[in-house]
Design an enzyme around this catalytic site. Structure first.
Site, PDB file in Angstrom:
ATOM      1  CB  VAL A 254      -0.959  -0.024   1.216  1.00  0.00           C
ATOM      2  CG1 VAL A 254      -1.668   1.309   1.373  1.00  0.00           C
ATOM      3  CG2 VAL A 254      -1.976  -1.142   1.053  1.00  0.00           C
TER       4      VAL A 254
ATOM      5  CB  CYS B 123      -6.565  -7.800   2.271  1.00  0.00           C
ATOM      6  SG  CYS B 123      -5.100  -6.930   1.717  1.00  0.00           S
TER       7      CYS B 123
ATOM      8  CE  LYS C  32      -3.955  -7.245   7.452  1.00  0.00           C
ATOM      9  NZ  LYS C  32      -4.393  -5.964   7.961  1.00  0.00           N
TER      10      LYS C  32
END
Ligand code: UGA
Length: 457
Positions: free
Chosen positions: A11, A262, A265
């Site tokens: 990110v 992602c 989690k």
């Protein structure tokens, strides 16, 4: 505006490179000196289409620099993005230690007014925790906290950043609205919706989006199981559902279950957070359980497709990445399927177009696993092939050639291709001596292929 991005993971790196492409002056900061040295040389440490070109272009234009020195560079910037990792702790709650440490370093060294934007995915209320922590360390600090969650996908991260569906911004001061509007002006001019809200609402929006997409996937995977039990076709069911505009066609592709850094989690974090709040989410919990159980069920399906036992058999595993166009193997279904097949006595060969270094690092050198250099070598004389990742290279395989490379389990038995991504249809196997086992569709036996063709017509 001069921007610092703390954390150069997926990110942070994509965000920094893309803001430098917008013309802002960006410095990417990370504690990992080896990674920073690579980035300074224009090398991207991950496989992400389009990122390396943009990185090199903006390094050359001097819009973009990298450093390990957060404190020294802080006075020169107006805005800091925190994009450090927020992994799951053992309890399933989010480990905020990295983001808290970054906030503390900033607090100790803050002299000018600073806008601090949280890009990391954090539970609702975290911006407030960070604010209190900064004030505890430096009561005179002048700053504004902003929540700006990221919705980019690995493999299409640059495009997702440059052409997002929307931008979500949580603020608590009107001044932050102007700063963030200036920052996203290039996208506003493209008419990308920019939605302002509170910090907590922005924080929760990110979890809600990821959990909902994960729910769609878990749902269609359960429909696939039902299809298998009644001989129906999940591809058709997904298409029929997706054409309803209220549902939409995306994220209804049945497969081996969702993975990556992602969805698993974030669903776990949302489940944990909701429970701690006294408002448990039964749906999110069911999605997690369903996704987890799926992996063991798929191992049974693979073994059944191989005639009931894989003991002593050579199984070619095609794909370790959690999805195509990435070399990321985190939470990939392959990481559970491969050890389970090994435990049942299979000999595994692994091939992935991009994730071989990560796969080799993860599984290491161990008895029963080989790492062939090419797809052809992986398939050659294997008793069965299992597609786990939907790489175009696998979709474009020449099926008669694959059948020629594989060898049968026993004299007179067909070759076996197990496709956990539904890359082919039964019709593709006409005239090929291969058993084709896919997800949520009838098994195509060599002698049944003609019947399937008639149904497809
Ligand atoms: C996901 C979200 O899509 C992004 O919007 C978000 O920003 C990102 O998480 C994040 O939180 O950082 P990503 O994990 O890169 O992005 O990957 P996806 O493309 O969403 O795929 C996730 C998993 O779902 C993969 O294992 C994929 O194979 C699986 N999937 C996806 C399916 O099984 N079926 C589908 O129809 C779609």
């Amino acid at each position: 505006m001069r921007i610092m991005i703390v954390g150069t993971g997926y990110v942070g790196l994509v965000t920094g490179v893309c803001f430098s492409e917008f013309g802002f002056n960006v410095i990417g900061v990370d504690t990992d000196a080896a990674k920073i040295a690579k980035l300074q040389q224009g090398e991207v440490p991950i496989f992400e289409p389009g990122l390396q070109d943009l990185l090199q272009k903006n390094l050359a234009a001097k819009n973009l620099t990298f450093s390990t020195d957060l404190i020294g560079n802080l006075p020169a910037v107006d805005l800091v993005f925190l994009a450090v990792g927020t992994p799951s702790s053992e309890s399933g709650a989010v480990d905020l230690s990295f983001i808290l440490n970054a906030a503390r370093s900033i607090a100790e060294n803050l002299s000018n007014f600073m806008t601090i934007v949280i890009k990391s995915t954090v539970p609702p209320g975290t911006c407030n925790i960070l604010k209190q922590e900064i004030l505890r360390i430096n009561p005179a600090a002048k700053f504004a906290l902003v929540s700006n969650p990221e919705f980019l996908r690995e493999g299409s991260a640059v495009r997702d950043f440059m052409q997002p569906d929307r931008i979500i911004i949580g603020i608590e001061q009107e001044h932050s609205r102007d700063v963030m509007q200036k920052l996203y002006k290039p996208l506003q001019l493209q008419r990308v919706p920019i939605l302002f809200t509170t910090l907590e609402t922005a924080e929760l929006s990110k979890y809600a989006a990821n959990a909902f997409l994960a729910t769609k996937i878990a749902f269609i995977n359960e429909m696939a199981d039902i299809c298998e039990s009644v001989g129906a076709d999940v591809q058709f069911v997904a298409q029929a559902m997706g054409l309803d505009q209220r549902i939409g066609p995306l994220f209804l592709q049945a497969g081996p279950g969702f993975g990556g850094s992602c969805f698993p989690k974030d669903c776990l974090a949302l489940q944990n957070f909701a429970e701690a709040q006294g408002t448990p989410s039964k749906i999110v919990s069911a999605v997690l359980t369903s996704n987890q159980n799926r992996r063991a069920a798929l191992v049974d399906r693979i073994v059944a497709a191989c005639g009931g036992s894989v003991s002593g058999k050579e199984v070619a595993v095609l794909g370790v990445a959690f999805k195509a166009n990435t070399d990321d193997i985190r939470e990939s279904p392959a990481l559970e399927i491969i050890p389970a097949l090994l435990a049942q006595g299979a000999k595994i060969r692994i091939f992935d177009p991009q994730a071989m270094p990560n796969a080799q690092q993860y599984f290491g050198e161990q008895v029963g696993i080989r790492y062939p250099k090419s797809l052809k070598e992986c398939l050659c004389n294997a008793h069965a092939a299992v597609i786990i990742t939907e790489w175009p290279e696998f979709k474009n395989m020449n099926l008669p050639e694959v059948a020629g490379l594989l060898c049968p389990f026993a004299p007179n038995s067909p070759r076996v291709l197990i496709d956990l991504r539904n890359l082919f249809i039964a019709h593709d196997f006409l005239g090929i001596n291969m058993r084709y086992v896919s997800i949520g569709r009838p098994v195509a036996e060599p002698n049944l292929a003609t019947i399937c063709e008639n149904i497809n017509d």
